[in-house]
Design an enzyme around this catalytic site. Structure first.
Site: not given
Ligand code: BV8
Ligand code: ZN
Length: 241
Positions: A70, A101-102, A119, A130, A147, A215
Site C-alpha cells: 500500500r 479515516q484515511n 485510524h 517501547c 526498533c 453511491e
Molecule cells: C474499535 C486502518 C473498540 C487500517 C481502519 C460489528 C458491528 C459493528 C462494529 C464492529 C463489529 N465487529 C467489530 C466491530 C468494530 C470494528 C468495525 O467497525 N468493523 C466493521 C468492519 C463492521 N471497528 C473496530 O475494530 C475499531 N475499533 O471498535 O475499538 C473495540 C476494541 C476491542 C474490540 C472491539 C471493539 C477500529 C476500526 C479501525 C480499523 N482500521 N483503517 C488500514 O487502513 O489498514 S478502517 C478502514 O476502513 C479504513 O480506515 C477506511 O477508511 C475505513 C472505512 O472505510 P471507508 O473509508 O468508508 O472506505 P470504503 O471503501 O468502505 O468506502 C469508500 C466510499 O467512498 C464508498 O461509499 C464509495 O461509494 C465512495 N467513493 C468511491 N469513489 C468516490 C467516493 N466518494 C467520493 N468520491 C469518489 N470519487
Molecule cells: Zn522499542
C-alpha cells in the site's frame, strides 16, 4: 444537483462551526483504491486477515508486506482538488475540524494543518515494545523492521480492527461532531465504527448533515443533503467561499 450544491454552499458559508469527516472515497480520484469498492483493497484481502493485531502476531512479515504494497501504491499519488479545497477552507475558518479515516496522509500533503487521523498514518511506524514512533518513514521497511532503541518489532502506526482508537483523538472527534453546526461527510461507506457514529452524533446535536458520495450509504437517509457526486466534483464547489 446544482440546486443542492448551492444550498450546501449556503449552509457551509453560514455555519459557525464546520466539521468534515472523510473516508477512502476522497482519495479515490487520486488513484488510491478504496476498501469496499469493486477493485477495493479488501476485495483481494480480507480485513480480518491483515489489518488486525492477531494477523500481525501470527505473521508479521505478511502484514508488513501488505502495508509495504500500500505504501508503494501511495508513493506515486498526489492530493486531488478535494483535498486541496479543504486545506484552503481551513485557512478561512477559526473553527473547523477535519476528521479522516484515511491513513494515506493526503490531507496533510494538500496543506491541511489540523487533521484528526483517527485510524493513524501509514507513513508512521511505532515500536511494539517501547513505544518509539518514527514519523514520515519513506525508506524501505524491509521485511521486519526493528526498533533502534530496544530491538523489538516495529509495526505500522495505524488502528487495526479490534483495536481501540487513541482516546484523546476520539474525544476530540466526538466533541467536533457534537459541537458543529454542519457536518460534511465525504467518501465513506459509513460502515466502520466508531467513525460511522460521528454523523449521527452531529445530527443528534442539531447539525446540518451533508453527504458526498456517488453511491447511497446507510447514512444517506439521515443526511439533510445527499450529493450523488464524486469528491472532486462536489467538494471544491461547496467549500469555495
Ligand atoms: C474499535 C486502518 C473498540 C487500517 C481502519 C460489528 C458491528 C459493528 C462494529 C464492529 C463489529 N465487529 C467489530 C466491530 C468494530 C470494528 C468495525 O467497525 N468493523 C466493521 C468492519 C463492521 N471497528 C473496530 O475494530 C475499531 N475499533 O471498535 O475499538 C473495540 C476494541 C476491542 C474490540 C472491539 C471493539 C477500529 C476500526 C479501525 C480499523 N482500521 N483503517 C488500514 O487502513 O489498514 S478502517 C478502514 O476502513 C479504513 O480506515 C477506511 O477508511 C475505513 C472505512 O472505510 P471507508 O473509508 O468508508 O472506505 P470504503 O471503501 O468502505 O468506502 C469508500 C466510499 O467512498 C464508498 O461509499 C464509495 O461509494 C465512495 N467513493 C468511491 N469513489 C468516490 C467516493 N466518494 C467520493 N468520491 C469518489 N470519487
Ligand atoms: Zn522499542
Amino acid at each position: 444537483m446544482n440546486m443542492l450544491i448551492e444550498k450546501a454552499k449556503e449552509i457551509i458559508a453560514s455555519s459557525e462551526k464546520v466539521t468534515v469527516l472523510t473516508g477512502a472515497g476522497i482519495s479515490a480520484e487520486s488513484g488510491v483504491p478504496t476498501f469496499r469498492g469493486k477493485d477495493g483493497l479488501w476485495h483481494n484481502y480480507r480485513a480480518t486477515d491483515l489489518a488486525t493485531p492477531e494477523a500481525f502476531e501470527r505473521d508479521p512479515s505478511l502484514v508488513w508486506e501488505f502495508y509495504n504494497w500500500r505504501r508503494s501504491l501511495l508513493s506515486s499519488v498526489t492530493p486531488n482538488n478535494a483535498h486541496e479545497a479543504l486545506a484552503r477552507f481551513e485557512k478561512t475558518r477559526v473553527v473547523f475540524t477535519l476528521i479522516t479515516q484515511n491513513i494515506d496522509g493526503l490531507h496533510g500533503r494538500a496543506g491541511s494543518k489540523n487533521v484528526l487521523e483517527i485510524h493513524g498514518n501509514i507513513w508512521k511506524m511505532r515500536c511494539t515494545s517501547c513505544g518509539t514512533v518514527i514519523i514520515d518513514y519513506r525508506g524501505d521497511v524491509g521485511s521486519l523492521p526493528r526498533c533502534d532503541a530496544c530491538g523489538a518489532l516495529m509495526r505500522p502506526d495505524v488502528v487495526w480492527f479490534g483495536e481501540s482508537l487513541n482516546a484523546e483523538v476520539l474525544t476530540e472527534a466526538f466533541n467536533a461532531s457534537r459541537e458543529c453546526s454542519s457536518m460534511i461527510v465525504v467518501g465513506t461507506s459509513a460502515v466502520v465504527q466508531p467513525a460511522a457514529f460521528f454523523p449521527y452524533e452531529a445530527k443528534h446535536s442539531q447539525a446540518f448533515l451533508i453527504e458526498i458520495n456517488p453511491e447511497a450509504t446507510p447514512l444517506s437517509g439521515d443526511a439533510d443533503i445527499s450529493l450523488r457526486g464524486t469528491a472532486t466534483e462536489c467538494v471544491p464547489l461547496i467549500f469555495e467561499q
